[in-house]
Structure formats: structure tokens, C-alpha cells
Enzyme design. Structure first.
Site, PDB file in Angstrom:
ATOM      1  N   HIS A  86      23.885  56.875  30.597  1.00 15.24           N
ATOM      2  CA  HIS A  86      23.702  56.417  31.975  1.00 15.24           C
ATOM      3  C   HIS A  86      23.294  57.614  32.833  1.00 15.24           C
ATOM      4  O   HIS A  86      23.766  58.734  32.621  1.00 15.24           O
ATOM      5  CB  HIS A  86      25.002  55.793  32.509  1.00 15.24           C
ATOM      6  CG  HIS A  86      24.792  55.115  33.830  1.00 15.24           C
ATOM      7  ND1 HIS A  86      24.730  55.811  35.011  1.00 15.24           N
ATOM      8  CD2 HIS A  86      24.582  53.817  34.154  1.00 15.24           C
ATOM      9  CE1 HIS A  86      24.495  54.966  36.004  1.00 15.24           C
ATOM     10  NE2 HIS A  86      24.409  53.740  35.506  1.00 15.24           N
ATOM     11  N   GLU A 155      16.683  51.618  33.918  1.00 11.80           N
ATOM     12  CA  GLU A 155      17.264  51.773  35.251  1.00 11.80           C
ATOM     13  C   GLU A 155      16.555  52.919  35.988  1.00 11.80           C
ATOM     14  O   GLU A 155      16.892  54.092  35.778  1.00 11.80           O
ATOM     15  CB  GLU A 155      18.753  52.120  35.138  1.00 11.80           C
ATOM     16  CG  GLU A 155      19.567  51.066  34.422  1.00 11.80           C
ATOM     17  CD  GLU A 155      21.048  51.136  34.797  1.00 11.80           C
ATOM     18  OE1 GLU A 155      21.549  50.151  35.347  1.00 11.80           O
ATOM     19  OE2 GLU A 155      21.684  52.173  34.572  1.00 11.80           O
TER      20      GLU A 155
HETATM   21  P1  PGA Z   1      23.874  49.492  41.026  1.00 11.35           P
HETATM   22  O1  PGA Z   1      24.084  50.327  39.683  1.00 11.35           O
HETATM   23  O2  PGA Z   1      23.831  48.031  40.649  1.00 11.35           O
HETATM   24  O3  PGA Z   1      25.051  49.845  41.881  1.00 11.35           O
HETATM   25  O4  PGA Z   1      22.573  49.937  41.620  1.00 11.35           O
HETATM   26  C1  PGA Z   1      23.430  49.961  38.488  1.00 11.35           C
HETATM   27  C2  PGA Z   1      23.825  50.898  37.385  1.00 11.35           C
HETATM   28  O5  PGA Z   1      24.024  52.107  37.639  1.00 11.35           O
HETATM   29  O6  PGA Z   1      23.971  50.469  36.231  1.00 11.35           O
END
Ligand code: PGA
Length: 235
Positions: A86, A155
Site C-alpha cells: 500500500h 490506487e
Molecule cells: P481512501 O483510501 O478511500 O480513503 O481514499 C483508499 C486506500 O488507501 O486504499
């Protein structure tokens, strides 16, 4: 639409009162939901929900590693997935692609499934380097990997917690590219989108045909939001 994955990345948002409230309110989730509680709360979630992910693992099975948790031990208590790479972990723990690769391999070796997060910064996007960055991450993070027990979470870093979501066609194009790179590696993996997903936009985002689901951060820690997103995704 019913089959889209919903990965609930609760990060470090909840205290024990929030956890108790959550467990009381969030019921009857479909088998396509994966919950990623903060590490210390996993025992509260594990007997209640089908699919539990650990937010991070250390890539050694056991030994003198204070403060670390192994995929081996997670598997033994019934965890079924590990989030790897992540962007917050990459940043706060200074992870290299080699570190991420070791975590991927350790997770798979212990028969857990991987949720591998990749994504570009805003600077990289503006410099038209999105594809280059994603290919670099996939090439390095998936070195020596020959398993379909992996979900890729695309992401964009600038979308996490900001409300700045790419357009549907940008997400479509990027996911097409990621799937092409994966196919070239002989991998056939689900690719989900994460970054500011909530009940406000999940319906619209779920019209993107090649998106296999969503990874949700902030909204995943709010019971009403979770129930609403599930309803919208399954309707
Ligand atoms: P968020 O985070 O939905 O708060 O933007 C997504 C993530 O980091 O997986």
C-alpha cells in the site's frame, strides 16, 4: 455487477468503541467483501466475517522480529489475504520494490492471497509516466511469481483521501494496460480501483466495465457507508 469485489481497508481509523459498533451494525455482507481491520482488531473480526485481510506482513515466518507479524502466523489464525505495498506502507516504512516482492512471495508461500497495491503520483501522471510506473512496479513486485492468487489494486496516490478521482475513461485505459502487462506475464488477475471511493461515486465507478471491484479507505470505517456501498454494488 454482483461479483465486484469490495475491499474495506480500515487503516488505523477505529478505536475499540468504533470496532464494537461496527461489528454490531455491519452484517450480511456478500462473499465478495474483504475486510482489512487494523492488526490488533483482527481477532474481533475473524469469527464474524468470511474474508479477512491483514494490512501488512513481515516476510519472514517466525523469529526475533519485534513488532512484526508474519503471513505464516496470520494464516494460522484464519486470515485469508494480505495487503502488500500500500502506498502508505511504501512511504512510512520506506519500502523498496524488492521489499514488496519479498512480501508478495512470503504471502503466497503461506497460502494467503495477495492484494498488491500499485499507483502513480500526480507528478508521474502529469509527466505521462503512469504506464511506465505501473509496469515498473508490476515487473519488480511480481518477480518470480506464477500464481493467480493475487488481486491488483490500482490506487493513484493523488486519489487517496483527496476526492481527486480520475475520469472513468482514464481508469478504464489504465486498467486495460495493467491487465495487458499481467497477461504478458501469463497472469490472469482481478484488478480493482482504489482512491476516494464512497457511496457517492461507487455506482458511477462500477459502470467501468473492466474494473473488478474497489478498495475503500475512509468510507470503509463508517458502517452506514459500508452498507450503502454494498447495496449499490449488488443492485
Ligand atoms: P481512501 O483510501 O478511500 O480513503 O481514499 C483508499 C486506500 O488507501 O486504499
Amino acid at each position: 455487477m454482483e461479483n465486484k469485489l469490495l475491499v474495506l481497508n480500515m487503516k488505523m481509523y477505529m478505536d475499540i468503541d468504533d470496532v464494537n459498533n461496527y461489528i454490531k451494525k455491519v452484517n450480511n455482507l456478500s462473499s465478495n467483501v474483504i475486510l482489512c481491520p487494523e492488526l490488533i482488531y483482527i481477532p474481533y473480526f475473524i469469527n464474524k466475517y468470511d474474508n479477512i485481510a491483514i494490512q501488512s506482513i513481515y516476510p519472514i515466518d517466525n523469529g526475533a522480529y519485534t513488532g512484526c507479524v508474519s503471513a505464516y502466523h496470520a494464516k494460522k489464525i484464519g486470515v485469508s489475504y494480505a495487503v502488500v505495498g500500500h502506498s502508505e506502507c511504501r512511504k512510512y516504512f520506506n519500502l523498496t520494490e524488492e521489499d514488496v516482492n519479498k512480501k508478495v512471495l512470503s504471502t503466497l508461500n503461506n497460502n494467503l492471497k495477495v492484494i498488491l497495491c500499485i499507483g502513480e503520483t500526480l507528478e508521474e501522471k502529469n509527466a505521462l509516466k503512469t504506464k511506465e510506473k505501473l509496469k515498473y512496479q508490476l515487473d519488480n513486485d511480481l518477480k518470480g511469481v506464477n500464481s493467480n492468487d493475487i488481486i491488483i489494486a490500482y490506487e493513484p496516490i493523488f486519489s487517496i483521501g483527496t476526492g481527486n478521482v480520475p475520469t472513468n475513461s482514464e481508469i478504464y485505459d489504465t486498467i486495460e494496460y495493467v491487465k495487458k502487462v499481467l497477461r504478458e506475464k501469463g497472469l490472469n488477475l482481478k484488478v480493482i480501483y482504489g482512491g476516494s471511493v464512497s457511496s457517492k461515486n461507487i455506482k458511477e465507478l462500477s459502470t467501468i466495465s473492466n474494473v473488478d471491484g474497489f478498495m475503500v479507505g475512509k468510507s470503509s470505517s463508517i458502517p452506514e457507508e459500508v452498507l450503502e456501498m454494498e447495496k449499490l454494488l449488488r443492485s
